[in-house]
Design a protein around this motif. Structure first.
Motif, PDB file in Angstrom:
ATOM      1  N   UNK A  33     -66.862 -23.390 106.863  1.00 23.43           N
ATOM      2  CA  UNK A  33     -66.596 -23.540 108.293  1.00 23.43           C
ATOM      3  C   UNK A  33     -66.822 -22.219 109.018  1.00 23.43           C
ATOM      4  N   UNK A  34     -67.137 -22.272 110.305  1.00 19.49           N
ATOM      5  CA  UNK A  34     -67.306 -21.023 111.060  1.00 19.49           C
ATOM      6  C   UNK A  34     -66.004 -20.228 111.097  1.00 19.49           C
ATOM      7  N   UNK A  35     -66.117 -18.913 110.971  1.00 17.58           N
ATOM      8  CA  UNK A  35     -64.930 -18.064 110.939  1.00 17.58           C
ATOM      9  C   UNK A  35     -64.228 -18.027 112.297  1.00 17.58           C
ATOM     10  N   UNK A  36     -62.898 -17.961 112.239  1.00 20.13           N
ATOM     11  CA  UNK A  36     -62.060 -17.818 113.438  1.00 20.13           C
ATOM     12  C   UNK A  36     -62.310 -18.920 114.458  1.00 20.13           C
ATOM     13  N   UNK A  37     -62.669 -20.101 113.984  1.00 16.48           N
ATOM     14  CA  UNK A  37     -62.915 -21.233 114.875  1.00 16.48           C
ATOM     15  C   UNK A  37     -62.133 -22.447 114.379  1.00 16.48           C
ATOM     16  N   UNK A  38     -61.162 -22.925 115.127  1.00 18.05           N
ATOM     17  CA  UNK A  38     -60.428 -24.123 114.712  1.00 18.05           C
ATOM     18  C   UNK A  38     -61.364 -25.325 114.628  1.00 18.05           C
ATOM     19  N   UNK A  39     -61.262 -26.086 113.565  1.00 18.46           N
ATOM     20  CA  UNK A  39     -62.113 -27.256 113.372  1.00 18.46           C
ATOM     21  C   UNK A  39     -61.261 -28.515 113.244  1.00 18.46           C
TER      22      UNK A  39
END
Length: 261
Positions: free
Chosen positions: A48-54
């Protein structure tokens, strides 16, 4: 794990994980630790992309032990489980995910492209059992994977940790995933350890096919098995075996074997 001791051999999941078992499972410090370690590994492989809530889906979420890790990582999640007792314990523990009582073998009920990623810890092998007369494992697996594919964002990953009983069961699962449109493969962590060995089915929902995550404990040796979307794999192929020929008969037998017939 001895065959006779496998939980899925003792009762259907909604029966096996009754109130007593659900509370015992959730209060067992060893199980909590294992669940957290497996969840951490699964999320790592989601890439998942870092520092990004999914927005994530947790299949077979149980009492929310894996969901707690997702919350700690600032992700928003939905949990599905067939055991009402497990979900009752999750509610009592006030987990932050949305909870849904549902049978995975009947498919997903979410809008197309809903989730940025999917995890599952120790649940998928249950779909290989025919707990009712109406249950057909290959059909239930296909229904599960096809509707899972639909509710994932294109390019998203699903990482499903599982305990396959044998190679035939693992092939049954991967074959139905391929038919549903997934590409990906199986990553085996610590393949030479009886106790630490873990299987992860890593699936890609469309997008560009990327390399599978490296297996742990392999000393740079590859312990992976790739497969591609059957629909994509068949593009551009027009040659078919002559009907009633030896190749035609062998292909028909292989198809029926994969269908569990």
């Amino acid at each position: 794990m001895a065959s006779g001791r496998r939980p899925e051999h003792q009762a259907p999941p909604e029966v096996f994980y009754n109130e007593e078992e659900a509370r015992k499972y959730t209060s067992n410090s060893r199980m909590i630790q294992i669940q957290q370690e497996l969840t951490e590994r699964a999320v790592e492989m989601l890439n998942l992309p870092e520092d990004t809530p999914c927005y994530l889906l947790d299949l077979g979420c149980g009492s929310g032990l894996s969901g707690e890790f997702l919350t700690d990582q600032d992700h928003v999640w939905v949990g599905m489980d067939i055991s009402s007792s497990m979900l009752d314990v999750a509610q009592e523990r006030e987990v932050e995910g949305d909870l849904l009582l549902s049978d995975m073998g009947q498919g997903m009920c979410f809008r197309p492209g809903t989730f940025d990623g999917v995890i599952s810890i120790s649940a998928i092998q249950w779909l290989c059992n025919a707990d009712k007369k109406s249950h057909n494992p290959p059909k239930r697996l296909y229904k599960f994977f096809s509707t899972l594919y639909a509710c994932m964002a294109r390019g998203a990953r699903a990482v499903l940790q599982l305990y396959p009983e044998n190679s035939d069961q693992l092939e049954l699962i991967t074959t139905q995933a391929m038919k549903a449109g997934f590409s990906g493969g199986v990553v085996v962590d610590f393949p030479n350890s009886t106790r630490a060995k873990k299987f992860f089915l890593v699936l890609f929902a469309g997008g560009t096919m990327t390399k599978l995550p490296k297996a742990l404990g392999t000393d740079d040796r590859v312990h992976q098995a790739h497969f591609t979307d059957i629909r994509e794999r068949g593009k551009g192929k027009t040659r078919k075996s002559v009907k009633k020929s030896r190749d035609w008969i062998m292909e028909k037998k292989e198809r029926r074997r994969r269908q569990g017939k």
